[in-house]
Design an enzyme around this catalytic site. Structure first.
Site, PDB file in Angstrom:
ATOM      1  N   GLU A 110       0.879  -1.166   0.000  1.00  0.00           N
ATOM      2  CA  GLU A 110       0.000   0.000   0.000  1.00  0.00           C
ATOM      3  C   GLU A 110       0.922   1.222   0.000  1.00  0.00           C
ATOM      4  O   GLU A 110       1.853   1.285   0.805  1.00  0.00           O
ATOM      5  CB  GLU A 110      -0.878   0.034   1.261  1.00  0.00           C
ATOM      6  N   ARG A 129       6.475 -12.630   9.458  1.00  0.00           N
ATOM      7  CA  ARG A 129       7.140 -11.361   9.168  1.00  0.00           C
ATOM      8  C   ARG A 129       8.523 -11.362   9.791  1.00  0.00           C
ATOM      9  O   ARG A 129       8.804 -12.144  10.697  1.00  0.00           O
ATOM     10  CB  ARG A 129       6.369 -10.194   9.792  1.00  0.00           C
ATOM     11  N   LYS A 187       5.415   0.352  11.098  1.00  0.00           N
ATOM     12  CA  LYS A 187       5.386   1.568  10.303  1.00  0.00           C
ATOM     13  C   LYS A 187       4.915   2.759  11.146  1.00  0.00           C
ATOM     14  O   LYS A 187       5.451   3.854  11.064  1.00  0.00           O
ATOM     15  CB  LYS A 187       4.430   1.356   9.116  1.00  0.00           C
TER      16      LYS A 187
END
Length: 559
Positions: A37, A262, A272
């Site tokens: 994204e 992850r 983030k």
RNA sequence: UGGGGCGUCGUCAAAUGGUUAAGACACAGGGUUUUGGUCCCUGCAUUGGGGGUUCGAAUCCUCCCGCCCCAGCCA
């Protein structure tokens, strides 16, 4: 890991891919995608993801797409699209002409949504966000059906078209999948498919005021692009039934979603949102601060694409939660740079020495090897003179018993130059060592000893009249603890010594010509590269990573 | 305490019922060395726990324990 080892053990995703190829699934075709994204900068955790996606396609003769998953205009921006493309290219991947945007499919997605409505698999719900939450139930209690769940197909279609026509305010209605409000999987309790968002989109402008939700959009994007293996991180595992549900309802091409763990790294964070907090609060200089785990930060720090790719290969792919030791990343960059970085001499914390028996005004050129690991790197000539700088901590007035370097009366080698002996120590009024008086042995030019005598220490140096001044920024780990987020106050675990600026460094003159970002080794000190803040007049170097320091270890183990 | 996932060396991670449970990083020790770098050598786990199946179990069954994810009209 050697290539032989890699061949002997492949990860579970590659196992699936190999089996599918063997069994002729999708005609043996492999097609993957990386779907960021565009709402922030990529970090090394994303690098793991796209190295898996793209690496697998490369290894099995397949194709890979870069696709921006831009279904939420509230959070996205072109600025991020550009940085993401730059970072992926930097790592050496080329998606050729296969650059896509979810927003390219908005028409198709809309049409599929009407199909869902027509077959009674989706409905317009007038509940508010708060009401939806109440109706959803909890982890242990089933939800209740929305009062709008049984609208007619005609009403649903009419309302959906009017939603699209921007007749209703934000948040007043959603299109929802009609699945099962009692499902133990929360994702299956009639999830939203479209929401009203009167917000301009960075690509479609004001053409849309309804936007598809991730779960609905993502499987369609994969299907439309003919993706065979859709890899994503583990938290999407219980979204998979929904991914499959949409594709089955629509009866269209059905990619396989595969989830993996992850990346987490010690001494840093990968969130983030929290990284953004560091930037916003000025705790770092920006997204490309050399201490950040972002790809732009690592690049500015001096990490190389090869080192990062090597690292990603070494950490493997699995499903369990894990936190990789930062020391492995550090090993990878040292290993890469040791082989390719040309060597330079620089003194970070200068201490002046005078060679009293070397003629004033005399200057010699001495041959230096550019890289002992790479003969083809050749050699260069470096000036030597009577007045030099050495590293302040290469001298101890009262030497530690294991200290091998300079001390009063002691002889050491100046690298590639001469053996010198310290004959006097000059101090200032406060008793601090100001300079050293030394003598040299003219017979030892180049650093060899015709009489075969050994010296324990070899230290580096620069000629005071030739070396140029430089600023050096020493970076260290951003946090003081292995798992910062395990602390209730991760900000409190920030390493306040993670940046140390040295303003009085001296480096050999040829360093002036270095290109920004080009890695060098400053002998005995570490790997460095010129920072973009450098100007013609002001040289600034970032320390990528120090050399392994066994001396430091000796001192530490004594305590 | 609903559902899903996961537990193998300090850290990653192999092992697909069958010899002494790979390898890497880290760590410790030693050798070489004009970088206390590099390089080389050595050492370093019986698999979360208990039962069971089997000639044989990290792998199969079972019970227990622990960790992670999910209640956005974010992705």
């Amino acid at each position: 890991m050697t290539s032989a080892d890699k061949e002997n053990s492949i990860d579970f995703i590659r196992e699936i891919v190999e089996r599918d190829i063997r069994e002729g699934k999708h005609g043996g075709r492999v097609h993957t995608r990386f779907p960021p994204e565009p709402n922030g900068y990529l970090h090394i955790g994303h690098a793991k993801a796209f190295c898996i996606d793209f690496g697998i396609a490369e290894e099995y003769g397949g194709l890979y797409n870069l696709r921006f998953d831009d279904t939420n205009p509230v959070k996205e921006d072109v600025e991020y699209v550009e940085s993401i493309m730059r970072d992926i290219k930097w790592l050496g991947f080329d998606w050729e002409d296969r650059l896509y945007y979810a927003s390219d499919y908005f028409d198709k997605m809309y049409n599929y949504a009407e199909q869902l409505i027509e077959k009674g698999a989706a409905y317009i719900c007038d509940l508010s966000a708060d009401e939806v939450r109440e109706y959803r139930g909890t982890l242990t209690e089933p939800g209740r059906n929305s009062p709008w769940r049984n609208r007619s197909v005609e009403d649903n279609l009419d309302l959906f078209r009017r939603m699209k026509a921007c007749e209703f305010p934000d948040g007043t209605r959603t299109l929802r999948a009609k699945i099962d409000m009692a499902s133990p999987n929360m994702n299956m309790r009639d999830p939203a498919i479209y929401r009203i968002l009167k917000k301009s989109h960075h690509r479609t402008g004001n053409r849309w005021c309804i936007y598809p939700m991730y779960d609905y959009a993502h499987c369609l994007e994969d299907s439309i692009e003919g993706i065979t293996h859709s890899c994503c991180s583990i938290e999407f595992e219980d979204h998979r039934p929904l991914y499959d549900w949409f594709l089955d309802q629509l009866d269209i091409f059905h990619p396989q979603q595969i989830e993996f763990a992850r990346l987490n790294l010690t001494y840093t964070i990968m969130s983030k949102r929290k990284l953004a907090m560091l930037v916003e609060n000025g705790l770092v200089s920006g997204w490309d601060d050399p201490r950040m785990p972002t790809l732009s930060g690592l690049r500015r720090r001096g990490y190389t694409p090869e080192a990062i790719r090597d690292f990603i290969g070494r950490i493997g792919v699995a499903k369990r939660d894990s936190t990789v030791d930062m020391a492995l990343l550090e090993y990878c960059i040292r290993d890469n740079l040791n082989r390719k970085a040309p060597r330079f001499m620089a003194v970070l914390d200068p201490l002046k020495i005078i060679i009293e028996n070397y003629p004033p005004g005399k200057c010699e050129e001495l041959e230096f090897i550019n890289n002992p690991e790479d003969e083809s790197a050749g050699s260069r000539m470096v000036q030597f003179s009577r007045e030099l700088y050495i590293e302040r901590d290469d001298f101890q007035e009262e030497p530690h018993r294991k200290f091998k370097r300079l001390a009063p009366g002691r002889e050491v080698r100046l690298r590639y130059a001469y053996l010198i002996t310290c004959v006097d120590v000059v101090k200032d009024e406060n008793g601090n060592v100001k300079e050293l008086i030394c003598t040299y042995d003219p017979e030892t030019r180049g650093g060899s000893t015709p009489d075969g005598r050994k010296v324990k220490g070899t230290i580096h140096w620069v000629s005071s009249e030739h070396a140029v001044p430089a600023e050096v920024r020493l970076y260290d780990r951003l946090f003081t603890v292995e798992i910062p987020l395990a602390s209730d106050n991760f900000i409190g675990t920030i390493n306040d010594k993670s940046l140390k600026v040295l303003n009085h460094c001296r480096i050999e003159p040829s360093a002036t010509d270095l290109v920004i970002g080009e890695p060098v080794q400053i002998e005995r000190k570490g790997y460095f590269c010129k920072d973009p803040d450098s100007t013609e007049k002001r040289l600034i170097f970032n320390r990528t990573i120090s050399l392994r320091d066994t001396w430091k270890k000796i001192l530490k183990n004594q305590k």
